[in-house]
Design an enzyme around this catalytic site. Structure first.
Site, PDB file in Angstrom:
ATOM      1  N   HIS A 106     -26.459  20.634  -0.056  1.00 37.67           N
ATOM      2  CA  HIS A 106     -26.561  21.104  -1.286  1.00 37.67           C
ATOM      3  C   HIS A 106     -25.504  22.041  -1.253  1.00 37.67           C
ATOM      4  O   HIS A 106     -25.221  23.083  -0.166  1.00 37.67           O
ATOM      5  CB  HIS A 106     -27.994  21.633  -1.376  1.00 37.67           C
ATOM      6  N   TYR A 161      -9.077  -3.341 -11.333  1.00 34.85           N
ATOM      7  CA  TYR A 161      -8.876  -1.954 -11.147  1.00 34.85           C
ATOM      8  C   TYR A 161      -7.556  -1.265 -11.088  1.00 34.85           C
ATOM      9  O   TYR A 161      -7.443  -0.123 -11.356  1.00 34.85           O
ATOM     10  CB  TYR A 161      -9.742  -1.636  -9.576  1.00 34.85           C
ATOM     11  N   GLU A 180      -6.827   2.029 -13.055  1.00 36.49           N
ATOM     12  CA  GLU A 180      -6.363   3.192 -12.410  1.00 36.49           C
ATOM     13  C   GLU A 180      -5.054   3.881 -13.090  1.00 36.49           C
ATOM     14  O   GLU A 180      -4.896   4.969 -13.400  1.00 36.49           O
ATOM     15  CB  GLU A 180      -6.047   2.793 -11.251  1.00 36.49           C
ATOM     16  N   CYS A 215       0.821  -1.202  -0.020  1.00 38.42           N
ATOM     17  CA  CYS A 215      -0.056   0.063   0.095  1.00 38.42           C
ATOM     18  C   CYS A 215       0.841   1.212   0.070  1.00 38.42           C
ATOM     19  O   CYS A 215       0.593   2.279  -0.819  1.00 38.42           O
ATOM     20  CB  CYS A 215      -0.981  -0.126   1.268  1.00 38.42           C
ATOM     21  N   LYS A 270      -0.509   5.502  -6.001  1.00 35.64           N
ATOM     22  CA  LYS A 270      -1.496   5.607  -7.026  1.00 35.64           C
ATOM     23  C   LYS A 270      -2.304   6.616  -6.797  1.00 35.64           C
ATOM     24  O   LYS A 270      -2.532   7.669  -7.742  1.00 35.64           O
ATOM     25  CB  LYS A 270      -2.097   4.161  -6.939  1.00 35.64           C
ATOM     26  N   CYS A 306      -1.619   1.785  -2.970  1.00 29.49           N
ATOM     27  CA  CYS A 306      -2.684   2.886  -2.741  1.00 29.49           C
ATOM     28  C   CYS A 306      -2.091   4.273  -2.769  1.00 29.49           C
ATOM     29  O   CYS A 306      -2.558   5.348  -3.330  1.00 29.49           O
ATOM     30  CB  CYS A 306      -3.538   2.677  -1.329  1.00 29.49           C
ATOM     31  N   GLU A 346     -25.483  14.446  -2.399  1.00 27.14           N
ATOM     32  CA  GLU A 346     -26.896  14.556  -1.892  1.00 27.14           C
ATOM     33  C   GLU A 346     -27.630  13.722  -2.885  1.00 27.14           C
ATOM     34  O   GLU A 346     -28.800  13.364  -2.847  1.00 27.14           O
ATOM     35  CB  GLU A 346     -27.331  15.879  -2.014  1.00 27.14           C
TER      36      GLU A 346
HETATM   37  P1  FAD Z   1       1.561  -6.132   1.901  1.00 23.08           P
HETATM   38  O1  FAD Z   1       1.238  -4.883   2.190  1.00 23.08           O
HETATM   39  O2  FAD Z   1       1.849  -6.671   0.590  1.00 23.08           O
HETATM   40  O3  FAD Z   1       2.689  -6.574   2.783  1.00 23.08           O
HETATM   41  C1  FAD Z   1       3.379  -7.763   2.531  1.00 23.08           C
HETATM   42  C2  FAD Z   1       4.806  -7.404   3.041  1.00 23.08           C
HETATM   43  O4  FAD Z   1       5.510  -8.504   3.225  1.00 23.08           O
HETATM   44  C3  FAD Z   1       5.543  -6.961   1.968  1.00 23.08           C
HETATM   45  O5  FAD Z   1       6.252  -5.696   2.490  1.00 23.08           O
HETATM   46  C4  FAD Z   1       6.307  -8.103   1.293  1.00 23.08           C
HETATM   47  O6  FAD Z   1       7.504  -7.502   0.665  1.00 23.08           O
HETATM   48  C5  FAD Z   1       6.711  -9.029   2.727  1.00 23.08           C
HETATM   49  N1  FAD Z   1       7.052 -10.178   2.596  1.00 23.08           N
HETATM   50  C6  FAD Z   1       6.653 -11.046   1.591  1.00 23.08           C
HETATM   51  N2  FAD Z   1       7.050 -12.508   1.789  1.00 23.08           N
HETATM   52  C7  FAD Z   1       7.766 -12.198   2.778  1.00 23.08           C
HETATM   53  C8  FAD Z   1       8.773 -12.956   3.384  1.00 23.08           C
HETATM   54  N3  FAD Z   1       8.708 -14.500   3.147  1.00 23.08           N
HETATM   55  N4  FAD Z   1       9.345 -12.563   4.370  1.00 23.08           N
HETATM   56  C9  FAD Z   1       9.340 -11.062   4.960  1.00 23.08           C
HETATM   57  N5  FAD Z   1       8.682 -10.390   4.205  1.00 23.08           N
HETATM   58  C10 FAD Z   1       7.974 -10.960   3.202  1.00 23.08           C
HETATM   59  N6  FAD Z   1      -6.046  -0.928  -1.328  1.00 23.08           N
HETATM   60  C11 FAD Z   1      -6.947  -0.042  -0.917  1.00 23.08           C
HETATM   61  O7  FAD Z   1      -7.371  -0.290   0.189  1.00 23.08           O
HETATM   62  N7  FAD Z   1      -7.096   0.902  -1.523  1.00 23.08           N
HETATM   63  C12 FAD Z   1      -6.421   1.341  -2.580  1.00 23.08           C
HETATM   64  O8  FAD Z   1      -6.618   2.285  -3.146  1.00 23.08           O
HETATM   65  C13 FAD Z   1      -5.234   0.331  -3.174  1.00 23.08           C
HETATM   66  N8  FAD Z   1      -4.650   0.787  -4.289  1.00 23.08           N
HETATM   67  C14 FAD Z   1      -4.006  -0.273  -4.704  1.00 23.08           C
HETATM   68  C15 FAD Z   1      -3.003  -0.082  -6.002  1.00 23.08           C
HETATM   69  C16 FAD Z   1      -2.095  -0.903  -6.334  1.00 23.08           C
HETATM   70  C17 FAD Z   1      -1.381  -0.520  -7.621  1.00 23.08           C
HETATM   71  C18 FAD Z   1      -2.052  -2.044  -5.828  1.00 23.08           C
HETATM   72  C19 FAD Z   1      -0.808  -3.151  -6.161  1.00 23.08           C
HETATM   73  C20 FAD Z   1      -2.839  -2.572  -4.546  1.00 23.08           C
HETATM   74  C21 FAD Z   1      -3.555  -1.595  -4.298  1.00 23.08           C
HETATM   75  N9  FAD Z   1      -4.372  -1.838  -2.952  1.00 23.08           N
HETATM   76  C22 FAD Z   1      -5.434  -0.852  -2.448  1.00 23.08           C
HETATM   77  C23 FAD Z   1      -4.239  -3.001  -2.238  1.00 23.08           C
HETATM   78  C24 FAD Z   1      -3.243  -2.906  -0.910  1.00 23.08           C
HETATM   79  O9  FAD Z   1      -2.084  -2.261  -1.106  1.00 23.08           O
HETATM   80  C25 FAD Z   1      -3.390  -4.269  -0.253  1.00 23.08           C
HETATM   81  O10 FAD Z   1      -4.405  -4.837  -0.229  1.00 23.08           O
HETATM   82  C26 FAD Z   1      -2.647  -4.124   1.233  1.00 23.08           C
HETATM   83  O11 FAD Z   1      -1.173  -3.717   0.890  1.00 23.08           O
HETATM   84  C27 FAD Z   1      -2.332  -5.777   1.404  1.00 23.08           C
HETATM   85  O12 FAD Z   1      -1.665  -5.686   2.812  1.00 23.08           O
HETATM   86  P2  FAD Z   1      -0.927  -7.274   3.290  1.00 23.08           P
HETATM   87  O13 FAD Z   1      -0.572  -6.956   4.535  1.00 23.08           O
HETATM   88  O14 FAD Z   1      -1.926  -8.243   3.025  1.00 23.08           O
HETATM   89  O15 FAD Z   1       0.315  -7.188   2.328  1.00 23.08           O
HETATM   90  P1  NA7 Z   2      -7.544  -8.428 -10.964  1.00 28.31           P
HETATM   91  O1  NA7 Z   2      -8.475  -7.622 -10.264  1.00 28.31           O
HETATM   92  O2  NA7 Z   2      -7.540  -9.919 -10.704  1.00 28.31           O
HETATM   93  O3  NA7 Z   2      -7.584  -8.260 -12.666  1.00 28.31           O
HETATM   94  C1  NA7 Z   2      -6.874  -8.879 -13.506  1.00 28.31           C
HETATM   95  C2  NA7 Z   2      -7.297  -8.453 -14.792  1.00 28.31           C
HETATM   96  O4  NA7 Z   2      -6.342  -9.057 -15.742  1.00 28.31           O
HETATM   97  C3  NA7 Z   2      -8.620  -8.693 -15.371  1.00 28.31           C
HETATM   98  O5  NA7 Z   2      -9.172  -7.851 -16.359  1.00 28.31           O
HETATM   99  C4  NA7 Z   2      -8.251 -10.118 -16.139  1.00 28.31           C
HETATM  100  O6  NA7 Z   2      -9.162 -10.276 -17.024  1.00 28.31           O
HETATM  101  C5  NA7 Z   2      -6.700  -9.817 -16.841  1.00 28.31           C
HETATM  102  N1  NA7 Z   2      -5.999 -10.824 -17.007  1.00 28.31           N
HETATM  103  C6  NA7 Z   2      -5.755 -11.961 -16.051  1.00 28.31           C
HETATM  104  N2  NA7 Z   2      -4.837 -12.723 -16.731  1.00 28.31           N
HETATM  105  C7  NA7 Z   2      -4.523 -12.179 -17.804  1.00 28.31           C
HETATM  106  C8  NA7 Z   2      -3.889 -12.776 -18.945  1.00 28.31           C
HETATM  107  N3  NA7 Z   2      -3.078 -13.810 -18.863  1.00 28.31           N
HETATM  108  N4  NA7 Z   2      -3.666 -11.873 -20.082  1.00 28.31           N
HETATM  109  C9  NA7 Z   2      -4.433 -10.715 -20.233  1.00 28.31           C
HETATM  110  N5  NA7 Z   2      -5.313 -10.261 -19.520  1.00 28.31           N
HETATM  111  C10 NA7 Z   2      -5.436 -11.081 -17.891  1.00 28.31           C
HETATM  112  O7  NA7 Z   2      -6.310  -7.698 -11.061  1.00 28.31           O
HETATM  113  P2  NA7 Z   2      -5.621  -6.365 -10.647  1.00 28.31           P
HETATM  114  O8  NA7 Z   2      -4.251  -6.547 -10.834  1.00 28.31           O
HETATM  115  O9  NA7 Z   2      -6.305  -5.437 -10.999  1.00 28.31           O
HETATM  116  O10 NA7 Z   2      -5.825  -6.311  -8.847  1.00 28.31           O
HETATM  117  C11 NA7 Z   2      -4.969  -7.622  -8.277  1.00 28.31           C
HETATM  118  C12 NA7 Z   2      -5.854  -7.560  -6.876  1.00 28.31           C
HETATM  119  O11 NA7 Z   2      -5.482  -6.480  -6.066  1.00 28.31           O
HETATM  120  C13 NA7 Z   2      -7.592  -7.390  -7.195  1.00 28.31           C
HETATM  121  O12 NA7 Z   2      -7.974  -8.962  -6.913  1.00 28.31           O
HETATM  122  C14 NA7 Z   2      -7.666  -6.537  -6.054  1.00 28.31           C
HETATM  123  O13 NA7 Z   2      -8.729  -6.715  -5.127  1.00 28.31           O
HETATM  124  C15 NA7 Z   2      -6.326  -6.027  -5.540  1.00 28.31           C
HETATM  125  P3  NA7 Z   2     -10.188 -11.431 -16.992  1.00 28.31           P
HETATM  126  O14 NA7 Z   2     -11.426 -10.610 -16.318  1.00 28.31           O
HETATM  127  O15 NA7 Z   2      -9.970 -12.561 -16.089  1.00 28.31           O
HETATM  128  O16 NA7 Z   2     -10.595 -12.157 -18.181  1.00 28.31           O
END
Ligand code: FAD
Ligand code: NA7
Length: 488
Positions: free
Chosen positions: A464, A197, A201, A53, A61, A58, A469
């Protein structure tokens, strides 16, 4: 405190869920260690403590989304009488400044997080953890040394990383959300593969910053979300200049002599196409980082289909090992979900609490150029769950006041409320497309937790002039067939 083990709790993964659990546990008197380790992305991007995040999710982004919104605002400002020196640019002049500002913010958060752990006496171990047995975690440090710790209880909070498709050139030349926010050069003309998403985004802010952005959609846009809303979001993006290639799959990425990337893809009829891009960004979903944990050494089962962990009430099949956050099967992959579940779990483990995490009715927002916020069920899910005859869908297109003077496109500003049509008319879903969607939907998610009904929503006095609203004004039912577009 247990004396048999070095720690009461070891958390593997210092992201949203792991840190929340660790901080709460230590407050409750537990002795806690957190392992966090970031394996560099295939392109070499790496980052500090705090998880997805803060570093590659998050936060960066939202900052890039904000940069894009500001670009839009500069253009609108003239209509409100502001004199902007020079011609407003249609492309951000300085990707480097934006990238550096974002990265500096992230580094400050990394630092504050480390200090906070130190102040709270949580031991932070910058090692890649794996299980030796169900009470022992080994951390492989950067220099290859191993640090072994034992704990009474262990929480798995390792999150996930972006997947790459198995096609030639993808790993070599493609980037993911792990790289885009720290990219050392402007992305230029970009192909985004995946229409979840994250794909939407990224394409949205790149287009807003002035880069040519194309989304390749394999099947539908925003699977899992209400499809009417998803299509409105996509239409709005298309009108703003994002290109969509529907029903297509990439087949190969090749680097040309001039350094640009030739992408080959196949359409639904099996025909091959190609185009040249500066950047190709894969957003095709994420993979849980569980295999690297050697869960078999502790007897922890992971699901074959997606490598996730099924954990009822966050407890895995091994009684002293728990899991929170993105590694959990069929739970929303969202930061506040990971944080909340982590906190509640720590309170149950160390504070005599019995409160369980409620994963239902979690609100979320897609930060597309015109944002989409929702809570509860989409229309398709409500129909599947309750039957079409048992729900009523109220909807309206609306005109945000701030869109009039700059004559912004309002045709996709839309609200939808899904209610049961039985006696109490409980609301089961609320959907909003428009400015500040996250701010709009957050309060309504609390109302839904309080079992909001349609009559109560109707009796709520609006603020408003706001877009929020519109929820209090909605009265047209889909079943009436009445025109939901504004009549004035
Ligand atoms: P993470 O935050 O992924 O933390 C896991 C940590 O564990 C990482 O630092 C990783 O490197 C470490 N790790 C992994 N394996 C090991 C290991 N074996 N030993 C030690 N360390 C390890 N969520 C929202 O709510 N709002 C948003 O707007 C949003 N936008 C997002 C945009 C993007 C591009 C992405 C990719 C995600 C977004 N998310 C958003 C999702 C959000 O970031 C995740 O749901 C959240 O970070 C999950 O938290 P977590 O604790 O499960 O894992
Ligand atoms: P999502 O929400 O799992 O979406 C992945 C997208 O990529 C979705 O549109 C898929 O299409 C597409 N997709 C998956 N595999 C392929 C391949 N091989 N080729 C082309 N397109 C593909 O992933 P995000 O990365 O947006 O987010 C990851 C998670 O983070 C999500 O679950 C959130 O909750 C937080 P499909 O609809 O399967 O045809």
């Amino acid at each position: 405190n247990s004396t048999k083990y070095q720690y009461d709790l070891v958390v593997i993964g210092g992201g949203s869920g792991g840190l929340a659990a660790a901080k709460e546990a230590v407050e409750l008197g537990a002795k806690v260690a957190v392992f966090d380790y970031v394996t560099p992305s295939p392109r070499g991007s790496k980052w500090g403590l705090g998880g997805t995040c803060v570093n590659v999710g998050c936060i960066p982004k939202k900052l890039m989304h904000q940069a894009a919104l500001l670009g839009e605002a500069i253009h609108e400002a003239a209509a409100f009488g502001w004199q902007i020196p020079g011609e407003p640019k249609s492309i951000i002049n300085d990707w480097d400044s934006l990238k550096n500002a974002v990265q500096n913010h992230i580094k400050s958060v990394n630092w504050v997080t480390r200090v906070e752990l130190r102040n709270k006496n949580v031991d932070y171990i910058n090692g890649n953890g794996y299980f030796k047995d169900n009470h022992t975690v080994v951390g492989v440090m950067k220099n290859g040394d191993e640090k072994v710790v034992t704990a009474d209880k262990i929480i798995i909070a390792v999150g996930g990383r972006p997947r790459y498709p198995d096609i030639p050139g993808a790993l070599e030349y493609g980037i993911t959300s792990d790289d885009i926010f720290s990219l050392d050069h402007a992305p230029g003309k970009t192909l985004i593969v995946g229409a979840g998403y994250i794909g939407l985004e990224c394409a949205g802010f790149l287009n807003g910053l002035g880069y040519d952005a194309t989304i390749m959609v394999r099947s539908i846009v925003l699977r899992g979300f209400d499809q009417q809303m998803a299509n409105l979001v996509a239409e709005e993006m298309e009108q703003r200049g994002v290109h969509f290639i529907y029903q297509a799959k990439p087949k190969a990425v090749k680097k040309q002599d001039d350094g640009r990337l030739m992408v080959h893809w196949v359409d639904k009829n099996g025909e091959m196409h190609q185009d040249i891009y500066d950047t190709i960004l894969f957003a095709i979903g994420r993979e849980a980082l569980t295999v690297q944990l050697k869960p078999e050494n502790a007897g922890v089962q992971i699901l074959q289909e997606n490598k996730k962990i099924f954990a009822e009430n966050e407890q895995t099949n091994v009684s002293n090992i728990f899991a929170v956050g993105d590694v959990l099967h069929k739970r929303p992959e969202l930061t506040p979900v990971a944080i909340h579940a982590g906190k509640l779990l720590a309170r149950r483990l160390f504070g005599n609490s019995v409160e369980q995490m409620d994963y239902t009715n979690v609100a979320t927002t897609v930060f597309s150029p015109l944002e989409y916020g929702c809570v509860g069920m989409g229309e398709e899910d409500a129909i599947t769950h309750y039957g079409k005859e048992n729900i009523e869908v109220y909807h309206a297109f609306y005109k945000p006041t701030e869109f009039f003077i700059p004559q912004k496109n309002m045709s996709h500003c839309y609200v939808k409320v899904i209610a049961l049509n039985n006696a109490d008319e409980r609301i089961v879903g609320m959907h909003f497309i428009g400015p500040h969607a996250g701010e709009v939907i957050q309060g309504f998610s609390a109302a839904i937790k309080c079992k909001l009904t349609f009559p109560i929503l109707k009796s709520t006095v609006g603020i408003h002039p706001t877009s929020a609203e519109e929820f209090t004004r909605v009265f047209i039912t889909k079943s009436s067939g009445m025109d939901p577009t504004p009549q004035s």
